[in-house]
Design a protein around this motif. Sequence first.
Motif, PDB file in Angstrom:
ATOM      1  N   ASP A 329       0.834  -1.202   0.000  1.00 11.16           N
ATOM      2  CA  ASP A 329       0.000   0.000   0.000  1.00 11.16           C
ATOM      3  C   ASP A 329       0.869   1.251   0.000  1.00 11.16           C
ATOM      4  N   ALA A 330       1.982   1.211   0.759  1.00  6.06           N
ATOM      5  CA  ALA A 330       2.873   2.377   0.836  1.00  6.06           C
ATOM      6  C   ALA A 330       3.525   2.647  -0.519  1.00  6.06           C
ATOM      7  N   GLU A 331       3.969   1.586  -1.212  1.00  7.17           N
ATOM      8  CA  GLU A 331       4.545   1.783  -2.546  1.00  7.17           C
ATOM      9  C   GLU A 331       3.508   2.354  -3.503  1.00  7.17           C
ATOM     10  N   LEU A 332       2.273   1.907  -3.365  1.00  2.38           N
ATOM     11  CA  LEU A 332       1.215   2.399  -4.249  1.00  2.38           C
ATOM     12  C   LEU A 332       0.995   3.893  -4.034  1.00  2.38           C
ATOM     13  N   GLU A 337       1.816   9.339  -6.422  1.00  3.11           N
ATOM     14  CA  GLU A 337       2.341  10.706  -6.403  1.00  3.11           C
ATOM     15  C   GLU A 337       3.364  10.902  -7.517  1.00  3.11           C
ATOM     16  N   TRP A 338       4.152   9.868  -7.772  1.00  5.19           N
ATOM     17  CA  TRP A 338       5.083   9.890  -8.916  1.00  5.19           C
ATOM     18  C   TRP A 338       4.307  10.174 -10.195  1.00  5.19           C
ATOM     19  N   ALA A 339       3.195   9.463 -10.360  1.00  4.12           N
ATOM     20  CA  ALA A 339       2.385   9.611 -11.571  1.00  4.12           C
ATOM     21  C   ALA A 339       1.856  11.042 -11.727  1.00  4.12           C
ATOM     22  N   LEU A 340       1.540  11.693 -10.613  1.00  5.54           N
ATOM     23  CA  LEU A 340       1.013  13.051 -10.669  1.00  5.54           C
ATOM     24  C   LEU A 340       2.091  14.074 -11.006  1.00  5.54           C
ATOM     25  N   ASN A 341       3.350  13.739 -10.720  1.00  4.81           N
ATOM     26  CA  ASN A 341       4.439  14.707 -10.877  1.00  4.81           C
ATOM     27  C   ASN A 341       5.252  14.528 -12.153  1.00  4.81           C
ATOM     28  N   ILE A 342       5.160  13.377 -12.798  1.00  7.48           N
ATOM     29  CA  ILE A 342       6.007  13.097 -13.957  1.00  7.48           C
ATOM     30  C   ILE A 342       5.477  13.808 -15.191  1.00  7.48           C
ATOM     31  N   LYS A 343       6.386  14.351 -15.965  1.00 10.68           N
ATOM     32  CA  LYS A 343       6.023  15.027 -17.224  1.00 10.68           C
ATOM     33  C   LYS A 343       6.524  14.163 -18.388  1.00 10.68           C
ATOM     34  N   SER A 344       5.850  13.043 -18.595  1.00 11.06           N
ATOM     35  CA  SER A 344       6.284  12.116 -19.646  1.00 11.06           C
ATOM     36  C   SER A 344       5.126  11.205 -19.990  1.00 11.06           C
ATOM     37  N   ASP A 345       5.444   9.997 -20.463  1.00 13.07           N
ATOM     38  CA  ASP A 345       4.390   9.015 -20.700  1.00 13.07           C
ATOM     39  C   ASP A 345       3.577   8.826 -19.426  1.00 13.07           C
ATOM     40  N   PRO A 346       2.270   8.609 -19.536  1.00 13.14           N
ATOM     41  CA  PRO A 346       1.457   8.396 -18.341  1.00 13.14           C
ATOM     42  C   PRO A 346       1.962   7.181 -17.551  1.00 13.14           C
ATOM     43  N   LEU A 347       1.960   7.316 -16.228  1.00  8.24           N
ATOM     44  CA  LEU A 347       2.363   6.233 -15.333  1.00  8.24           C
ATOM     45  C   LEU A 347       1.126   5.660 -14.665  1.00  8.24           C
ATOM     46  N   VAL A 348       0.976   4.360 -14.752  1.00  7.08           N
ATOM     47  CA  VAL A 348      -0.107   3.653 -14.080  1.00  7.08           C
ATOM     48  C   VAL A 348       0.510   2.741 -13.029  1.00  7.08           C
ATOM     49  N   CYS A 349      -0.013   2.765 -11.829  1.00  2.00           N
ATOM     50  CA  CYS A 349       0.538   1.986 -10.722  1.00  2.00           C
ATOM     51  C   CYS A 349      -0.264   0.699 -10.551  1.00  2.00           C
ATOM     52  N   GLN A 633      13.253   9.000  -2.084  1.00  4.63           N
ATOM     53  CA  GLN A 633      12.929   9.171  -0.669  1.00  4.63           C
ATOM     54  C   GLN A 633      11.572   8.565  -0.379  1.00  4.63           C
ATOM     55  N   SER A 634      11.440   7.949   0.810  1.00  9.30           N
ATOM     56  CA  SER A 634      10.211   7.232   1.137  1.00  9.30           C
ATOM     57  C   SER A 634       9.625   7.600   2.497  1.00  9.30           C
ATOM     58  N   TRP A 635      10.323   8.438   3.293  1.00 12.86           N
ATOM     59  CA  TRP A 635       9.919   8.660   4.681  1.00 12.86           C
ATOM     60  C   TRP A 635       8.489   9.182   4.809  1.00 12.86           C
ATOM     61  N   LYS A 636       8.053  10.009   3.857  1.00 19.00           N
ATOM     62  CA  LYS A 636       6.725  10.629   3.975  1.00 19.00           C
ATOM     63  C   LYS A 636       5.588   9.632   3.794  1.00 19.00           C
ATOM     64  N   TYR A 637       5.913   8.417   3.321  1.00 15.24           N
ATOM     65  CA  TYR A 637       4.874   7.388   3.101  1.00 15.24           C
ATOM     66  C   TYR A 637       4.874   6.349   4.223  1.00 15.24           C
ATOM     67  N   GLY A 638       5.700   6.593   5.258  1.00 11.08           N
ATOM     68  CA  GLY A 638       5.661   5.747   6.437  1.00 11.08           C
ATOM     69  C   GLY A 638       6.509   4.495   6.381  1.00 11.08           C
ATOM     70  N   LYS A 645      15.621   2.039  -3.518  1.00  9.93           N
ATOM     71  CA  LYS A 645      16.265   2.187  -2.220  1.00  9.93           C
ATOM     72  C   LYS A 645      16.459   3.674  -1.907  1.00  9.93           C
ATOM     73  N   ASP A 646      16.247   4.052  -0.659  1.00 12.45           N
ATOM     74  CA  ASP A 646      16.399   5.451  -0.267  1.00 12.45           C
ATOM     75  C   ASP A 646      17.844   5.929  -0.372  1.00 12.45           C
TER      76      ASP A 646
END
Length: 696
Positions: A329-332, A337-349, A633-638, A645-646
């Motif tokens: 769930d944390a990776e998702l 958020e990666w998908a919302l910030n990337i300016k390229s091909d659409p990212l689907v999780c 970085q991953s700290w904000k997702y718990g 890897k961080d």
Amino acid sequence: MMKAVILIVLIIFSLLASGKKFRWCTLSDLEQRKCAELSKALMAVLPLPTASSFTRISCIRAHNTYDCIDKIRANKADAASLDAGEVYSAVKLYGLAVVAKEIYHQGNCVFAVAIAKRGTLDVQSLRGVRSCHNGARWTSGWNIPLGFLLARNYLAWDEAQPLSQGQKSYVRDRNHFCETSSNEPFYDSEGAFRCLKDGVADVAFLDHLRIMNPTESEQQEYELLCPDGSTAELTEYSTCNLGKGPGRGIVTRSNFQRITNKFLSMIQFSNVWGENLLFRDATQHLQLLEEQLEIAYVLGLDYVALLKGLGHEGSSLDNSVVRWCCISDAELRKCEEWALNIKSDPLVCVQATSMTKCIEMIKSSEADAVTLDATHVYIAGRCGLVPVAAECYGGDCVPAAETMEKTEKLDLKHKALPPVYAVALAKKSAKQIHIHNLRGRRSCHSHLYSPAGWLLLARHTVGAQQNDTENCDIASAYQNYFWKGCMPGADGNLCKVCIGDGEVEGARVSSRCAASHNERYYGNMGALRCLVGNPSGRSFGDVAFLEHSNLLQNIEDLGSSGWVKGYTALDFELLCLDGTRAAVTEWAGCNLGPIPPSTVMTRPVTVTKISDFLLQSQESLGSKLDSEFQLFQSWKYGENDLLFKDTTQSLVHASHLSYQDILGESFIRLAESVFNCTPAGILDFCKQDICASSSN
């Protein structure tokens, strides 16, 4: 069963005796003659009652293979032998069923080969040359070569302008230009080779069956183009080819499968076999298939994934997006958020339950990419996936933008990435524990198949206790070696210390011992949590096996994250191989061995798409401190080490390397020795691929 057989026979007899003939679709006058010969041959060898039915066979002449498909669909013909690429289209796009596969001397697969005149070309310099192919969308002349060229980035593919064959050739007096039938002189593998010989093309793409017995002049004048840029003799097709794919198959209507199967059985088990009738001359026998068998298990998972990547089912949303595999769930959350910030091909999780499930989904074309630890890179490589980029840790990493674009800056073949080490960690207060007396203790492992907590560990614990006469299955050996522990993804007593997704009672049962961050004892941080125990002071281990790279930060995070307070690096020590202990900062001289970097893996045909996507992500999101989203970085997702890897400083371009190049000989040898006798369900899944290389 007997009733079913009798029923089939009665159906056949009633259909054929009533004037309805078994109708085979043919593509040439020669096949028409072969069909008549088949009828005569059956009359000669079969018992009279059977012969009187089965000699009622007619051959339906079609203009090309797709005309055959249309005639079978319209009940104007009953069956046809097609190339595997057309079999796929016939099943997926036109609703037909595949009932049998041709089996050749080396199995049911063919090698795709590229042939040129001696001394004229290599496979890396084909841009702008004239080419001949045995058939559009065919396995050996089209699909595998295109997949190879796209994977190596030798060929640019603009989906708005689909790839097509070169200049059409044709029989002028009939105008059967570029037909998939013998009316086109350059049709099939024989025709593609003829095209090369006539000087119309510089390279010919065809299957190895045509060159199994080359003439002396062919051997002298032509050569194979090998993937590494070298060339080879025509007879060396098994080691110099662009890949393997399934051979031809027999298709029919779905409601006619049983009758077609019975007809093929009659041909196969009569004495007419070997007369080269209607099938490839190299065919030794037919493999009859079960009804309703999924096409991926007929043609192979890798081949079907390749066809999807080449758009054989038409344009789809899957072709225009990157589907990243997440294992918790944390990776998702991070991926979204990666998908919302990337300016390229659409990212689907896309979510999976473990790294092995991600490998399975990517192989089955349900996902496109995932970052894997070294052991899972080995597994994925065995399953036909290939590297795109490797993580680089520490201060020796070159600037981010250079690592994905300029491979000469850090060529993994000549310069190793900064190492990560596997370490064994214990509390400083547990003075009695050392590396040689871990049997019967409580253990904490990052996860099943992890390099530090599973693979390298075998050398120094389980492996050290066993001789050749004992069980070499380390999965079961660990169960006997440790009293109990937490190895997420395992089972039995190695799940008893795990706690699931909660620190108190009431955690989801399904997440307990899960091979993902949904288990709080998963990963490097999870193994450390396991060592100190949960906030209530229960569920702890005596020793933890993890990686050194973010150990100091993780110890600090125990308190700052609210897990347990009061621990510092001084409260832990490393267990050294000589039986001594050392401070946690002395990992360079006190470790279980080096670990190759985690690596992004994908299917060969999607390498360029994933590589371009990562380059754009890294340039815009990789290490810019002012960016709201941080790729590493991953700290904000718990949790820690989500998606990457961080401790990753940058990603290094690796699509020019094999997974063996990245892992290194020593790691490969260890992995092979372990998996040769340790069952792994994912490897069994991947063995289902019908054309998997025997060298894998």
